[in-house]
Design a protein around this motif. Structure first.
Motif, PDB file in Angstrom:
ATOM      1  N   LEU A  90       5.033  18.079  19.273  1.00  0.00           N
ATOM      2  CA  LEU A  90       5.910  18.852  18.396  1.00  0.00           C
ATOM      3  C   LEU A  90       7.359  18.775  18.850  1.00  0.00           C
ATOM      4  CD1 LEU A  90       3.659  21.995  17.769  1.00  0.00           C
ATOM      5  CD2 LEU A  90       3.956  19.979  16.321  1.00  0.00           C
ATOM      6  N   VAL A  91       7.575  18.822  20.153  1.00  0.00           N
ATOM      7  CA  VAL A  91       8.939  18.667  20.663  1.00  0.00           C
ATOM      8  C   VAL A  91       9.469  17.269  20.334  1.00  0.00           C
ATOM      9  CG1 VAL A  91      10.365  18.570  22.753  1.00  0.00           C
ATOM     10  CG2 VAL A  91       8.647  20.375  22.502  1.00  0.00           C
ATOM     11  N   LEU A  92       8.633  16.253  20.468  1.00  0.00           N
ATOM     12  CA  LEU A  92       9.047  14.877  20.182  1.00  0.00           C
ATOM     13  C   LEU A  92       9.486  14.717  18.730  1.00  0.00           C
ATOM     14  CD1 LEU A  92       9.282  11.951  21.200  1.00  0.00           C
ATOM     15  CD2 LEU A  92       6.875  11.626  20.584  1.00  0.00           C
ATOM     16  N   GLY A  93       8.746  15.335  17.820  1.00  0.00           N
ATOM     17  CA  GLY A  93       9.079  15.210  16.404  1.00  0.00           C
ATOM     18  C   GLY A  93      10.375  15.899  16.024  1.00  0.00           C
ATOM     19  N   SER A 109      -0.843   6.699   8.991  1.00  0.00           N
ATOM     20  CA  SER A 109       0.496   6.113   9.100  1.00  0.00           C
ATOM     21  C   SER A 109       0.860   5.245   7.905  1.00  0.00           C
ATOM     22  CB  SER A 109       0.603   5.281  10.386  1.00  0.00           C
ATOM     23  OG  SER A 109       0.427   6.099  11.530  1.00  0.00           O
ATOM     24  N   THR A 110      -0.140   4.675   7.231  1.00  0.00           N
ATOM     25  CA  THR A 110       0.149   3.824   6.070  1.00  0.00           C
ATOM     26  C   THR A 110       0.464   4.631   4.819  1.00  0.00           C
ATOM     27  OG1 THR A 110      -2.203   3.695   5.484  1.00  0.00           O
ATOM     28  CG2 THR A 110      -1.334   1.984   6.951  1.00  0.00           C
ATOM     29  N   ILE A 111       0.137   5.920   4.836  1.00  0.00           N
ATOM     30  CA  ILE A 111       0.369   6.782   3.675  1.00  0.00           C
ATOM     31  C   ILE A 111       1.801   7.327   3.708  1.00  0.00           C
ATOM     32  CG2 ILE A 111      -0.373   8.892   2.497  1.00  0.00           C
ATOM     33  CD1 ILE A 111      -3.116   8.521   3.822  1.00  0.00           C
ATOM     34  N   ASP A 112       2.435   7.376   2.564  1.00  0.00           N
ATOM     35  CA  ASP A 112       3.751   8.012   2.477  1.00  0.00           C
ATOM     36  C   ASP A 112       3.518   9.517   2.412  1.00  0.00           C
ATOM     37  OD1 ASP A 112       6.286   8.950   1.920  1.00  0.00           O
ATOM     38  OD2 ASP A 112       6.770   7.322   0.536  1.00  0.00           O
ATOM     39  N   LEU A 113       3.517  10.153   3.580  1.00  0.00           N
ATOM     40  CA  LEU A 113       3.163  11.567   3.674  1.00  0.00           C
ATOM     41  C   LEU A 113       4.149  12.469   2.957  1.00  0.00           C
ATOM     42  CD1 LEU A 113       1.991  11.705   7.407  1.00  0.00           C
ATOM     43  CD2 LEU A 113       0.575  11.639   5.361  1.00  0.00           C
ATOM     44  N   LEU A 114       5.398  12.050   2.867  1.00  0.00           N
ATOM     45  CA  LEU A 114       6.387  12.870   2.164  1.00  0.00           C
ATOM     46  C   LEU A 114       6.061  12.999   0.682  1.00  0.00           C
ATOM     47  CD1 LEU A 114       9.698  11.653   3.838  1.00  0.00           C
ATOM     48  CD2 LEU A 114       8.559  13.853   4.146  1.00  0.00           C
ATOM     49  N   LYS A 115       5.493  11.933   0.106  1.00  0.00           N
ATOM     50  CA  LYS A 115       5.100  11.998  -1.307  1.00  0.00           C
ATOM     51  C   LYS A 115       3.845  12.841  -1.491  1.00  0.00           C
ATOM     52  CE  LYS A 115       7.077   7.585  -2.847  1.00  0.00           C
ATOM     53  NZ  LYS A 115       6.786   6.251  -3.428  1.00  0.00           N
ATOM     54  N   VAL A 116       2.957  12.796  -0.489  1.00  0.00           N
ATOM     55  CA  VAL A 116       1.687  13.517  -0.598  1.00  0.00           C
ATOM     56  C   VAL A 116       1.844  14.993  -0.253  1.00  0.00           C
ATOM     57  CG1 VAL A 116      -0.673  13.659   0.285  1.00  0.00           C
ATOM     58  CG2 VAL A 116       0.384  11.417  -0.092  1.00  0.00           C
ATOM     59  N   LEU A 117       2.535  15.276   0.851  1.00  0.00           N
ATOM     60  CA  LEU A 117       2.620  16.653   1.356  1.00  0.00           C
ATOM     61  C   LEU A 117       3.975  17.302   1.139  1.00  0.00           C
ATOM     62  CD1 LEU A 117       0.819  16.110   4.800  1.00  0.00           C
ATOM     63  CD2 LEU A 117      -0.172  16.962   2.670  1.00  0.00           C
ATOM     64  N   GLY A 118       4.929  16.536   0.637  1.00  0.00           N
ATOM     65  CA  GLY A 118       6.273  17.091   0.521  1.00  0.00           C
ATOM     66  C   GLY A 118       6.858  17.342   1.898  1.00  0.00           C
ATOM     67  N   ASN A 119       7.554  18.448   2.050  1.00  0.00           N
ATOM     68  CA  ASN A 119       8.146  18.800   3.342  1.00  0.00           C
ATOM     69  C   ASN A 119       7.347  19.871   4.068  1.00  0.00           C
ATOM     70  OD1 ASN A 119      10.277  17.003   2.923  1.00  0.00           O
ATOM     71  ND2 ASN A 119      11.535  18.557   1.898  1.00  0.00           N
ATOM     72  N   THR A 120       6.067  19.997   3.733  1.00  0.00           N
ATOM     73  CA  THR A 120       5.235  21.049   4.303  1.00  0.00           C
ATOM     74  C   THR A 120       5.169  20.963   5.821  1.00  0.00           C
ATOM     75  OG1 THR A 120       3.871  21.015   2.307  1.00  0.00           O
ATOM     76  CG2 THR A 120       2.950  22.117   4.245  1.00  0.00           C
ATOM     77  N   LEU A 121       4.968  19.754   6.371  1.00  0.00           N
ATOM     78  CA  LEU A 121       4.824  19.581   7.814  1.00  0.00           C
ATOM     79  C   LEU A 121       6.056  18.949   8.451  1.00  0.00           C
ATOM     80  CD1 LEU A 121       1.121  18.291   7.946  1.00  0.00           C
ATOM     81  CD2 LEU A 121       1.959  20.629   8.167  1.00  0.00           C
ATOM     82  N   ASP A 142      10.282  17.022   7.409  1.00  0.00           N
ATOM     83  CA  ASP A 142      11.047  16.294   6.397  1.00  0.00           C
ATOM     84  C   ASP A 142      11.084  14.793   6.645  1.00  0.00           C
ATOM     85  OD1 ASP A 142      12.655  16.192   8.612  1.00  0.00           O
ATOM     86  OD2 ASP A 142      14.328  17.307   7.728  1.00  0.00           O
ATOM     87  N   SER A 143      10.208  14.266   7.511  1.00  0.00           N
ATOM     88  CA  SER A 143      10.123  12.822   7.736  1.00  0.00           C
ATOM     89  C   SER A 143       8.686  12.431   8.029  1.00  0.00           C
ATOM     90  CB  SER A 143      11.031  12.390   8.895  1.00  0.00           C
ATOM     91  OG  SER A 143      10.495  12.818  10.135  1.00  0.00           O
ATOM     92  N   GLN A 144       8.394  11.163   7.842  1.00  0.00           N
ATOM     93  CA  GLN A 144       7.060  10.638   8.127  1.00  0.00           C
ATOM     94  C   GLN A 144       6.670  10.894   9.576  1.00  0.00           C
ATOM     95  OE1 GLN A 144       5.099   9.025   5.888  1.00  0.00           O
ATOM     96  NE2 GLN A 144       3.601   7.901   7.092  1.00  0.00           N
TER      97      GLN A 144
END
Length: 573
Positions: A105-108, A185-197, A199-201
């Protein structure tokens, strides 16, 4: 006479079938490898995006071998002597899981954490890089603690006849973890989850990895009951820092011949695997942007995510190949555990009914595990020798995918042999095929010796209902020194990574000096314009491909070391 260690309880794994028990025992490796997959996919381009050069990035990855060098043997010794009522391995696994989750979490969110205290400046950029590097070190150190104890838990719990099956299941769980990690990692998570987790992959991947690791470690810790150490042997009463280091050095210097051979094969193999595991995802992404005319990172809103997704697709296929190999290879490779039983032939396990019809298409003559391991080194070397000549994304993907087969064996073979040898050493007595006895001899001056524990503690029939009681009593052991020997194997896994880091640093400094503008929003670097640096990056030799080629040479050395190991096994039969 020194007193032997005292124990209470019996190893037990929840589950109604052997397959369920094996899956639960090794399930922690799913989250572990999921985390490794995210780290290997995104951290190299992430550090490049922060402004590090490739040569400096290679120095950051010294965290992996350094953590293995320190944490593996030390945690192994400490866990071997732990008297926790929860067992010797699980407390370290749970503690390590919590630390890894915090580090991820700190890394992200390194930029946000530093930005909350430091205004926009060069100091802010330097502190962001520093915090990111420290987070990677924290994650790597804790991961190695989990890995060491998770592997030792398998050796502790299973008797000799089940060591290959346990290692094969571990290989499957590793493949599943990689598969899940690269799949996410191959999924565009921003399109799937929005900014829930986030604001970047990258941020979203770190959150998912932290949750996956905590879940998988929690499942194994819940499912497995360990024997509890009540009192250590006289030789192991003191476990101070100097004592621990002395034990590690003494044991490493006096390794039994077979264990030393296993370690040297691992040493040469991992000089080859290091650049593949840490840079292959970036290499595939760079290959795409180098040789695809319509591709350009200049217009990308998230270059880190784009390179990660492109590289992850090839590693996803790699993981699928690894997973398939981890399922089928144990059924076509002879088990090594019968080397100690006179008059018996090596055998391969009977495949499950669901895949039994496929067995008729397999050749009648099966290679032994050592031969399969040697061939895997040759296959890996052949694929990586071609890396510098790759000019397309498809070819890069093919080469990475081929390496899934040798990786399945790399996750299985060394731990099978090590687990078998450790259990032979701690079993009361084991007969080799030539009729000679192979047992551990008590020596008051040996920090790891002592009379074998009472056989009353060695019945593991909750795991082996299909194995006769006399076979259990013959092959079962306490695995009381599994931690130190798995830790030493980890040493021979991590020391070559120092060599790989040094090689990578030199190659990158010569072939690809300077920062990477394609990941730095096009800023000029060290007095050179964007176009000049981009031309050097895209037209010069690919440093990662050269590192992969050098790794292939070392894989040939691993194949030779495995051949020598075969000769050692033949001499003792």
């Amino acid at each position: 006479m020194p007193e032997s260690a005292s124990w209470t309880g019996t190893p037990h794994i929840k589950g109604s079938t052997e397959s369920i028990r094996m899956a639960l025992l090794t399930f922690s490796l799913v989250g572990l490898q999921f985390t490794w997959g995210i780290e290997m996919t995104y951290c190299t381009p992430y550090l490049l995006q922060l402004g590090l050069t490739k040569s400096k990035t290679s120095l950051v990855w010294i965290a992996g071998p350094l953590s293995g060098l320190v944490m593996g043997p030390i945690i192994g010794v400490l866990a071997d002597n732990s008297k926790s009522k929860y067992g010797r391995r699980r407390p370290f696994m749970i503690g390590g899981g919590i630390v890894v989750a915090m580090g991820l979490l700190v890394l992200g969110w390194t930029a946000e954490i530093v930005g909350a205290f430091i205004p926009e400046s060069e100091l802010r950029r330097v502190l962001t890089i520093t915090l990111a590097v420290l987070s990677i070190y924290l994650v790597d150190f804790a991961i190695n603690a989990i890995q060491s104890t998770a592997r030792s838990l398998i050796v502790d719990t299973l008797p000799i006849p089940k060591q290959q099956k346990g290692s094969a299941w571990a290989s499957r769980m590793i493949a599943i973890g990689h598969l899940a990690g690269y799949g996410v990692s191959t999924i565009d998570l921003l399109k799937v989850l929005g900014n829930t987790l986030g604001d970047s992959q990258f941020k979203q991947c770190t959150v998912i990895a932290a949750l996956a690791l905590l879940l998988s470690v929690g499942v194994t810790s819940w499912a497995v009951d360990e024997r509890v150490l009540i009192a250590s042997s006289d030789a192991d009463v003191k476990t101070g820092a100097v004592k621990v280091v002395g034990k590690i050095l003494k044991t490493t210097w006096n390794l039994p011949d077979r264990i030393r051979a296993i370690c040297w094969v691992q040493f040469w193999a991992w000089i080859g695997w290091f650049p593949f595991l840490f840079y292959s995802s970036t290499w595939v992404g760079e290959t795409y942007y180098r040789y695809t005319p319509t591709a350009s990172l200049a217009d990308s809103k998230d270059p880190l995510g784009d390179i990660g997704r492109i590289g992850s697709l090839s590693l996803l296929i790699f993981s699928i190949v690894t997973f398939i190999g981890s399922i089928f290879l144990p059924f076509v490779v002879k088990s090594p555990d019968n080397d100690s039983k006179p008059g018996e032939r090596n055998f391969t396990p009977r495949p499950p009914a669901a895949i039994a019809p496929l067995a008729k298409f397999l050749p009648g003559s099966k290679p032994d595990l050592l031969t399969a391991w040697m061939l895997s080194h040759i296959l890996f070397a052949g694929a990586m020798f071609l890396a510098p000549f790759v000019r397309s994304l498809h070819m890069a993907t093919v080469l990475v995918s081929i390496c899934g087969i040798p990786w399945a064996l790399a996750c299985w073979a060394p731990f099978t042999f090590m687990g078998t040898e450790v259990n032979r050493m701690t079993a009361p007595s084991t007969m080799l095929a030539n009729g000679s006895s192979y047992r551990r001899i008590p020596n008051p001056s040996d920090d790891f010796s002592g009379p074998a524990p009472s056989l009353s503690f060695l019945h593991l029939n909750h795991l082996d209902r299909d194995i006769a009681d006399d076979e259990l009593s013959e092959d079962s052991s306490t695995g009381e020194t599994a931690g130190i020997y798995i830790g030493i194997l980890n040493l021979f896994t991590t020391l070559p990574q120092f060599v790989g880091t040094f090689i990578s640093m030199i190659v990158f400094e010569i072939l690809e000096p300077g920062r990477h503008p394609e990941l730095n929003k096009g800023e000029d670097v060290e007095g050179e314009g964007k176009e000049d640096v981009l031309r050097k990056v895209t037209e010069g030799p690919n440093g990662i491909a050269v590192c992969l080629f050098i790794g292939a040479i070392c894989a040939v050395g691993a194949a030779y070391a495995t051949q020598r190991m075969k000769g050692l096994y033949k001499r003792v039969r």
